[in-house]
Scaffold this active site. Structure first.
Site, mmCIF file in Angstrom:
data_model
loop_
_atom_site.group_PDB
_atom_site.id
_atom_site.type_symbol
_atom_site.label_atom_id
_atom_site.label_comp_id
_atom_site.label_asym_id
_atom_site.label_seq_id
_atom_site.Cartn_x
_atom_site.Cartn_y
_atom_site.Cartn_z
ATOM 1 C CE LYS A 196 12.350 -22.146 -1.208
ATOM 2 N NZ LYS A 196 11.637 -21.741 -2.411
ATOM 3 C CE LYS A 249 13.058 -18.606 0.589
ATOM 4 N NZ LYS A 249 12.324 -18.980 -0.562
HETATM 5 C C1 PBG Z 1 9.132 -19.956 -4.458
HETATM 6 C C2 PBG Z 1 9.630 -19.145 -3.316
HETATM 7 C C3 PBG Z 1 9.177 -19.129 -1.994
HETATM 8 C C4 PBG Z 1 9.910 -18.132 -1.354
HETATM 9 C C5 PBG Z 1 10.798 -17.608 -2.281
HETATM 10 N N1 PBG Z 1 10.622 -18.252 -3.486
HETATM 11 C C6 PBG Z 1 8.084 -19.882 -1.339
HETATM 12 C C7 PBG Z 1 8.212 -21.323 -1.100
HETATM 13 O O1 PBG Z 1 9.209 -21.978 -1.404
HETATM 14 O O2 PBG Z 1 7.206 -21.854 -0.603
HETATM 15 C C8 PBG Z 1 9.735 -17.697 0.070
HETATM 16 C C9 PBG Z 1 10.102 -16.277 0.344
HETATM 17 C C10 PBG Z 1 9.591 -15.743 1.639
HETATM 18 O O3 PBG Z 1 9.009 -16.453 2.476
HETATM 19 O O4 PBG Z 1 9.774 -14.535 1.835
HETATM 20 N N2 PBG Z 1 9.388 -21.296 -4.371
#
Ligand code: PBG
Length: 329
Positions: A196, A249
């Site tokens: 991520k 992601k």
């Molecule tokens: C929680 C999380 C996030 C997303 C998924 N889980 C936000 C982040 O990390 O700031 C993003 C999902 C999206 O942008 O559709 N940490």
């Protein structure tokens, strides 16, 4: 004039039927996951301004969405909770009567056929908006592991079918696996947000979940987008700690990373096409610059072609329709 061509790739492109015969990428609604947001309160279906067509739902109106999901042929959802109260430690995240826990009990009771994956992270629950416990202005890794494990366990107890930790702390998969196993949830899989990146593509999500960090950014735990070898390290660690499914992601701009993870590891790989990707297409379509469904169809196929086994997307229902109509797949 006569040409002696032995190879004519165009031969296999002459009709729809032959193109269908030789197609390399096949799609199925079985592999789509629809993410959505649940809020406390009653009679709420509130559109998210930066994500037109996506809503915050109160539990009493969830049936509208869940019926639509089932009708579209989608079987799996990813649940995000927006609590009423946030505190420094994010304690509503593991509350038995927290928003995700209540939503799970509701869905499992009235929609038992829907497969419920829950996002496990602290940022929606902490007053400072960071994904863990703060010490000074640093997110403390090991203290956060404890609350993540508690949260994951409380989701499992409320009926979650799969746990998806998205916090990017080191060692969270092992901590969560242990907490689940110790309480008998040996068959609850973990889909790790293994790779991520710290990304501006999450902007609209943070509006939706009211989870933008109050100070600083997430660069001390989420990955630097200049790196891809580090992605392999993260995936290796997660597998060694017990992850069942690996996730990459964001989606579209990270397909090189997806391909590498897919080729290297023998685990199913999920791709999360995030909020910013959704909102860019929506905005472009609204301005009349692009054809929304053609762009959605094409980019979806490209994500599967690059190696996604599972695709998490706010467009899941529209994609299922495109597949059903034979426009893609
Ligand atoms: C929680 C999380 C996030 C997303 C998924 N889980 C936000 C982040 O990390 O700031 C993003 C999902 C999206 O942008 O559709 N940490």
């Amino acid at each position: 004039m006569k040409f002696e061509l032995t190879q004519r790739p165009r031969r296999l492109r002459t009709t729809n039927i032959i193109r269908g015969l030789v197609r390399e990428t096949r799609l199925s609604a079985d592999t789509l996951v629809y993410p959505f947001f649940v809020v406390e309160g009653v009679d709420i279906k509130e559109e998210i301004p930066t994500m037109p067509g996506q809503y915050r739902w109160s539990i009493d109106r969830l049936y509208e969405l869940l019926n639509e999901i089932l009708k579209s042929g989608i079987k799996s959802v990813l649940i995000f909770g927006i609590p009423n109260v946030k505190d420094e430690f994010g304690s509503s995240a593991w509350d038995k009567n927290g928003i995700v826990q209540k939503a799970l009990r509701y869905i499992k009771k009235y929609f038992p056929d829907i497969y419920c994956i829950t996002d496990v992270c602290m940022c929606e629950y902490t007053s400072h908006g960071h994904c863990g416990i703060i010490c000074g202005d640093y997110v403390d890794n090991d203290k956060t592991l404890e609350v993540l494990a508690k949260t994951a366990l409380s989701h499992a107890e409320a009926g979650a079918d799969m746990i998806a930790p998205s916090d990017m702390m080191d060692g969270r998969i092992a901590a969560i696996r242990k907490a689940l196993d110790n309480s008998g949830y040996i068959n609850t899989p973990i889909m790790s947000y293994s790779v991520k990146y710290s990304s501006a593509f999450y902007g609209p999500f943070r509006d939706a979940a009211d989870s933008a960090p109050a100070f600083g950014d997430r660069k001390s735990y989420q990955m630097d987008f200049h790196n891809s070898r580090e992605a392999i390290l993260e995936a290796e660690l997660d597998i060694s700690e017990g992850a069942d499914i690996l996730m990459v992601k964001p989606g579209m701009a990270y397909l090189d990373v997806l391909k590498e993870i897919k080729n290297k590891f023998n685990k199913p790989v999920a791709l999360y096409s995030v909020s910013g990707e959704y909102s860019m297409i929506k905005a472009g379509a609204k301005l009349g610059y692009i054809d929304e469904m053609s762009i959605v169809g094409e980019s979806t196929v490209c994500m599967y072609r690059a190696g996604a086994d599972i695709l998490i997307t706010y467009y899941a229902m529209e994609i299922a329709k495109l597949i059903k109509e034979g426009k893609i797949g």
